[in-house]
Write a protein that holds these residues in place. Structure first.
Motif, PDB file in Angstrom:
ATOM      1  N   TYR A 104      52.109  36.893  96.453  1.00 35.22           N
ATOM      2  CA  TYR A 104      51.097  36.181  95.968  1.00 35.22           C
ATOM      3  C   TYR A 104      49.889  35.981  97.038  1.00 35.22           C
ATOM      4  O   TYR A 104      48.839  35.349  96.830  1.00 35.22           O
ATOM      5  CB  TYR A 104      51.659  34.557  95.703  1.00 35.22           C
ATOM      6  N   ARG A 107      47.008  38.023  95.544  1.00 37.11           N
ATOM      7  CA  ARG A 107      46.749  37.733  94.121  1.00 37.11           C
ATOM      8  C   ARG A 107      45.696  36.616  93.986  1.00 37.11           C
ATOM      9  O   ARG A 107      45.490  35.627  95.019  1.00 37.11           O
ATOM     10  CB  ARG A 107      47.839  37.031  93.594  1.00 37.11           C
ATOM     11  N   CYS A 113      47.420  31.206  84.056  1.00 37.28           N
ATOM     12  CA  CYS A 113      47.861  32.130  83.999  1.00 37.28           C
ATOM     13  C   CYS A 113      48.885  32.586  85.253  1.00 37.28           C
ATOM     14  O   CYS A 113      50.108  33.195  84.921  1.00 37.28           O
ATOM     15  CB  CYS A 113      47.218  33.268  83.296  1.00 37.28           C
ATOM     16  N   ASP A 114      48.254  32.649  86.360  1.00 40.46           N
ATOM     17  CA  ASP A 114      49.014  32.916  87.495  1.00 40.46           C
ATOM     18  C   ASP A 114      48.703  32.023  88.560  1.00 40.46           C
ATOM     19  O   ASP A 114      47.764  32.029  89.317  1.00 40.46           O
ATOM     20  CB  ASP A 114      48.429  34.449  87.824  1.00 40.46           C
ATOM     21  N   SER A 118      53.772  30.180  88.393  1.00 35.22           N
ATOM     22  CA  SER A 118      54.301  31.729  88.700  1.00 35.22           C
ATOM     23  C   SER A 118      54.807  32.105  89.829  1.00 35.22           C
ATOM     24  O   SER A 118      55.800  33.018  89.958  1.00 35.22           O
ATOM     25  CB  SER A 118      52.939  32.464  88.115  1.00 35.22           C
TER      26      SER A 118
END
Length: 179
Positions: A104, A107, A113-114, A118
């Protein structure tokens, strides 16, 4: 002067002891804290993290940023859900959290969504554990599992989650009674 220094050092040691005690109580837990002002209107939505076997929190705090030193992005956790470590070792738990943290850090954060949920789901899926009847973890399952099963860490934490929602609902009810 030296007496004051000793008193300060003693207080610092006492604070550290309390902090370590709190962290031990959070070992192997999914952590939750309110996300103002969203939690005020939708009390099941908040910020999520996961504590390692020493009780130190990790959470996805924003684009390319994972906090792994015990300080969550939106303040101290107010709820915790323990995952029983009977079926796996602490090294498996800690390694999965570190792997999720590394993943992560690369990311982009997306609120829908993320996100932090998550990140926790990624770690739990890496562990390959089944808990509370869930084997394939995702952010929706985690959201409702924590909402319905996690314990409040203090009365203050309970108020942080519910007081504004309660005031909001009370306001609507009083408005509708008067009109």
């Amino acid at each position: 002067m030296q007496q004051r220094s000793m008193a300060t050092m003693h207080q610092s040691m006492e604070n550290e002891r309390i902090r370590n005690s709190e962290q031990e109580n959070l070992a192997f837990t999914i952590l939750w804290s309110p996300l103002p002002p969203i939690t005020w209107l939708l009390p099941f939505i908040g910020h999520m993290g996961i504590a390692n076997s020493d009780g130190v929190a990790s959470d996805f705090q924003g684009p390319y940023n994972v906090g792994d030193r015990g300080r969550m992005a939106f303040g101290a956790p107010t709820r915790a859900l323990r995952i029983a470590p009977d079926t796996f070792s602490s090294s498996v738990w800690d390694e999965a959290i570190q792997e999720a943290n590394c993943e992560y850090r690369g990311r982009m954060h997306n609120i829908c969504c993320d996100n932090c949920h998550s990140h926790v789901a990624f770690a739990l899926n890496k562990m390959g554990i089944t808990a509370y009847g869930i084997q394939n973890w995702d952010m929706v399952k985690l959201c409702f599992l924590v909402f319905f099963r996690a314990r409040f860490l203090s009365f203050r934490g309970f108020l942080q989650q519910w007081i504004y929602f309660g005031l909001f609902v009370t306001g609507i009810v009083l408005y509708n009674i008067n009109y």
